[in-house]
Design a protein around this motif. Structure first.
Motif, mmCIF file in Angstrom:
data_model
loop_
_atom_site.group_PDB
_atom_site.id
_atom_site.type_symbol
_atom_site.label_atom_id
_atom_site.label_comp_id
_atom_site.label_asym_id
_atom_site.label_seq_id
_atom_site.Cartn_x
_atom_site.Cartn_y
_atom_site.Cartn_z
ATOM 1 N N GLU A 1 46.725 35.810 36.954
ATOM 2 C CA GLU A 1 45.621 36.650 37.424
ATOM 3 C C GLU A 1 44.323 35.838 37.521
ATOM 4 O O GLU A 1 43.834 35.311 36.524
ATOM 5 N N ILE B 1 40.365 35.774 38.122
ATOM 6 C CA ILE B 1 39.218 36.670 38.005
ATOM 7 C C ILE B 1 38.187 36.364 39.084
ATOM 8 O O ILE B 1 37.701 37.249 39.789
ATOM 9 N N LYS C 1 36.033 41.769 32.798
ATOM 10 C CA LYS C 1 37.205 40.985 32.428
ATOM 11 C C LYS C 1 36.867 39.941 31.369
ATOM 12 O O LYS C 1 37.688 39.611 30.506
ATOM 13 N N THR D 1 39.805 34.498 28.998
ATOM 14 C CA THR D 1 39.447 33.854 30.256
ATOM 15 C C THR D 1 39.400 32.341 30.066
ATOM 16 O O THR D 1 38.784 31.846 29.117
ATOM 17 N N GLY E 1 44.786 37.737 27.776
ATOM 18 C CA GLY E 1 43.532 38.255 28.309
ATOM 19 C C GLY E 1 42.304 37.427 27.994
ATOM 20 O O GLY E 1 41.179 37.869 28.243
ATOM 21 N N LEU F 1 43.020 34.523 33.716
ATOM 22 C CA LEU F 1 43.328 35.119 32.421
ATOM 23 C C LEU F 1 44.597 34.508 31.855
ATOM 24 O O LEU F 1 45.605 34.387 32.566
#
Length: 312
Positions: free
Chosen positions: A228, A230, A297, A253, A251, A247
């Motif tokens: 994923e 961001i 996020k 970053t 979760g 991510l």
């Protein structure tokens, strides 16, 4: 600065519930090397860095930021900093002593104002590292760490007072005020930054790539694998560095970057940049627009480790 005793960023240590999944991501996908492993501990090195490791993963029931580690020039500077912090009322987690982590060294740990564990060390054995080759899309080193604070002005002042970090630039907008402070401990634009967030947590950890081509190859590899994304790819104004944010499986970053600006500290004056200007967030105009969904996020989960030292 004559009273600056910290020289550079060493590593960031993460506690992770799904240890196997995180270890697989950071080695097979992100490009770090499994340098040392112990029971539920993995020390992951960046190919081009002399640091023994850039990321430590620890198997744990709860996700948290275990600590951020910085370097000092000598044991004398470690002792001087520990004494200074003690007299200033900073809570020490451990007194200066020989370190039991890979590469050894001499260091100590303490809590910052938000309860994060910070480590400062010297005399860690230099790792056998290498030059990252052209086209090789693996991290050269850990570039910087950014943390979230619900009291960012206090946190910035704490790092300036106690650790002599210097402010390089600040991001703000007319609607929400100041939101991010970039801080340095050497001529690199920032090794550390503090973001305004709803709770104490890790905002992101950033890894330096060899150059633009390698940075884009790494970005593309993660996109093809379905990791994923961001935000990015793009180029910030503050620091003039490239960015691609992803991510990890828990979760957190993580960022690929390159070409972070080096400053003339004697002549540098901090800017106040308005991040509602698209040129500030991304000079290239190639990244998806920054909005509240992207920002959220990077708030991450509330950190359960405040004022609780990691067990190792």
């Amino acid at each position: 600065m004559s009273d600056r005793l910290i020289t550079h960023l060493r590593h960031v240590d993460l506690a992770v519930p799904d240890y196997a999944k995180q270890l697989e991501f950071y080695t097979s996908m992100w490009g770090l090397e499994k340098e040392n492993t112990d029971d539920g501990l993995a020390y992951l090195a960046a190919a081009g860095s002399p640091e023994q490791y850039s990321v430590r993963l620890r198997a744990a029931d709860e996700k948290r930021l275990d600590l951020v580690s910085f370097g000092a020039e000598s044991p004398e500077h470690v002792d001087e900093l520990a004494q200074r912090l003690g007299t200033q009322g900073v809570q020490l987690v451990s007194e200066p002593d020989k370190l039991q982590t890979p590469g050894g060294g001499y260091g100590f740990r303490f809590f910052d104002n938000d309860g994060r564990t910070i480590e400062v060390s010297s005399d860690v054995e230099v790792r056998q590292h290498r030059k990252v080759e052209e086209g090789e899309s693996v991290p050269v080193k850990l570039s910087h760490v950014v943390i979230n604070s619900p009291n960012p002005e206090e946190t910035v002042a704490w790092y300036e007072k106690h650790l002599s970090f210097a402010l390089s630039d600040t991001l703000h907008s007319p609607h929400v005020g100041k939101v991010m402070w970039f801080m340095r401990t050497n001529p690199q634009h920032h090794s550390f930054a503090i973001a305004r967030g709803p709770h104490v947590s890790l905002h992101h950890a950033s890894f330096e790539m060899r150059g633009i081509d390698e940075y884009m190859r790494g970005t593309g590899r993660l996109l093809r694998a379905g990791v994923e994304k961001i935000w990015g790819p793009g180029r910030h104004l503050a620091g003039n560095n490239t960015f691609s944010y992803f991510l990890d499986p828990h979760g957190n970053t993580v960022e690929y970057t390159t070409e972070l600006e080096r400053l003339d500290e004697d002549s540098w004056h901090p800017h106040l940049y308005d991040f509602s200007d698209p040129e500030v967030t991304d000079q290239w105009g190639t990244a998806n627009p920054m909005d509240e969904f992207i920002a959220a996020k990077s708030f991450n989960d509330p950190d359960r480790g405040s004022f609780v030292a990691p067990p190792v």
